[in-house]
Design a protein around this motif. Sequence first.
Motif, short mmCIF file in Angstrom:
data_model
loop_
_atom_site.label_atom_id
_atom_site.label_comp_id
_atom_site.label_asym_id
_atom_site.label_seq_id
_atom_site.Cartn_x
_atom_site.Cartn_y
_atom_site.Cartn_z
N VAL A 69 -7.97 17.77 69.04
CA VAL A 69 -8.72 18.20 67.86
C VAL A 69 -10.00 18.92 68.30
O VAL A 69 -10.73 18.41 69.14
N PRO A 70 -10.30 20.10 67.70
CA PRO A 70 -11.59 20.72 67.98
C PRO A 70 -12.69 19.97 67.23
O PRO A 70 -12.55 19.68 66.03
N SER A 104 -24.46 21.24 69.64
CA SER A 104 -24.33 22.70 69.53
C SER A 104 -23.10 23.23 70.27
O SER A 104 -23.03 24.42 70.56
N ASN A 105 -22.13 22.36 70.55
CA ASN A 105 -20.96 22.77 71.33
C ASN A 105 -19.66 22.48 70.58
O ASN A 105 -19.56 21.48 69.87
N LEU A 106 -18.67 23.33 70.80
CA LEU A 106 -17.32 23.08 70.30
C LEU A 106 -16.52 22.53 71.47
O LEU A 106 -16.43 23.15 72.52
N LYS A 107 -15.96 21.32 71.28
CA LYS A 107 -15.19 20.67 72.34
C LYS A 107 -13.80 20.36 71.83
O LYS A 107 -13.59 20.20 70.63
N GLN A 108 -12.86 20.24 72.75
CA GLN A 108 -11.51 19.80 72.42
C GLN A 108 -11.41 18.32 72.76
O GLN A 108 -11.52 17.94 73.92
N THR A 140 -11.34 22.03 62.46
CA THR A 140 -12.46 21.59 63.29
C THR A 140 -13.19 20.44 62.60
O THR A 140 -13.43 20.49 61.39
N GLN A 141 -13.55 19.42 63.36
CA GLN A 141 -14.18 18.22 62.81
C GLN A 141 -15.59 18.03 63.36
O GLN A 141 -15.97 18.65 64.35
N ASP A 142 -16.35 17.14 62.70
CA ASP A 142 -17.61 16.65 63.28
C ASP A 142 -17.30 15.28 63.89
O ASP A 142 -16.17 14.79 63.79
N ILE A 187 -21.74 28.54 65.84
CA ILE A 187 -20.59 28.13 66.63
C ILE A 187 -19.33 28.60 65.91
O ILE A 187 -19.15 28.30 64.73
N ASP A 188 -18.47 29.34 66.61
CA ASP A 188 -17.19 29.76 66.02
C ASP A 188 -16.29 28.53 65.86
O ASP A 188 -16.13 27.74 66.80
N VAL A 189 -15.71 28.38 64.65
CA VAL A 189 -14.80 27.27 64.39
C VAL A 189 -13.51 27.79 63.78
O VAL A 189 -13.46 28.90 63.24
#
Length: 193
Positions: A108-109, A114-118, A85-87, A79-81
Amino acid sequence: MNRSLRRMSSGLFEMKIEAKAFFAKFSQRSLFALDYGTPNPVIFNVSQKILGVSDGKKYEIQFGKKLASYNKKGTSVEIDVTPGTQDILSVQYMLRQWLKEGETEVVVPVVSKSNLKQYHFKITDRSAIQVPAGRFNAVKVERMGPTQSYGSFWFATDWDFMLLKTVADGDKGKIERMELRSGVIGGKPMVGL
């Protein structure tokens, strides 16, 4: 359910949630470094067992500077970060820092599975609330979506913005609730109003 935040000898911080019942055990763990008060996640993992057997919800996310790697049952997704970017646990620490700085809204990203969300957070109320640990002055923060709130979080304004209560959407449409039963900050037990 137990929640903890501690600084490890390595200099990293560990935020952990653990819950146990007669037949089930659930845990989430985030290891992160701090960069001028902002968490930089290193590893996030989830484990859930029912009757001593993993139910398939076990996974790990490893964070690098430009990529995060989601690993589950031998399968890996890159996943591009971007910086910041946080968990899903380190974002809670970040929210506390944001509240201390007096901000009222932030996007916050966040790597979620398995997804990058805002994630869009906004202060929506300030009032005293009652939880099993007592009555506390609180600020209510909601995770906003395009048409609805995905969750509400209450932080104690007089206790270093400790998380007091959450009400959030869970798996399969279930509403998940959590309330503080007791808390200790800097060795001092939290006492309500």
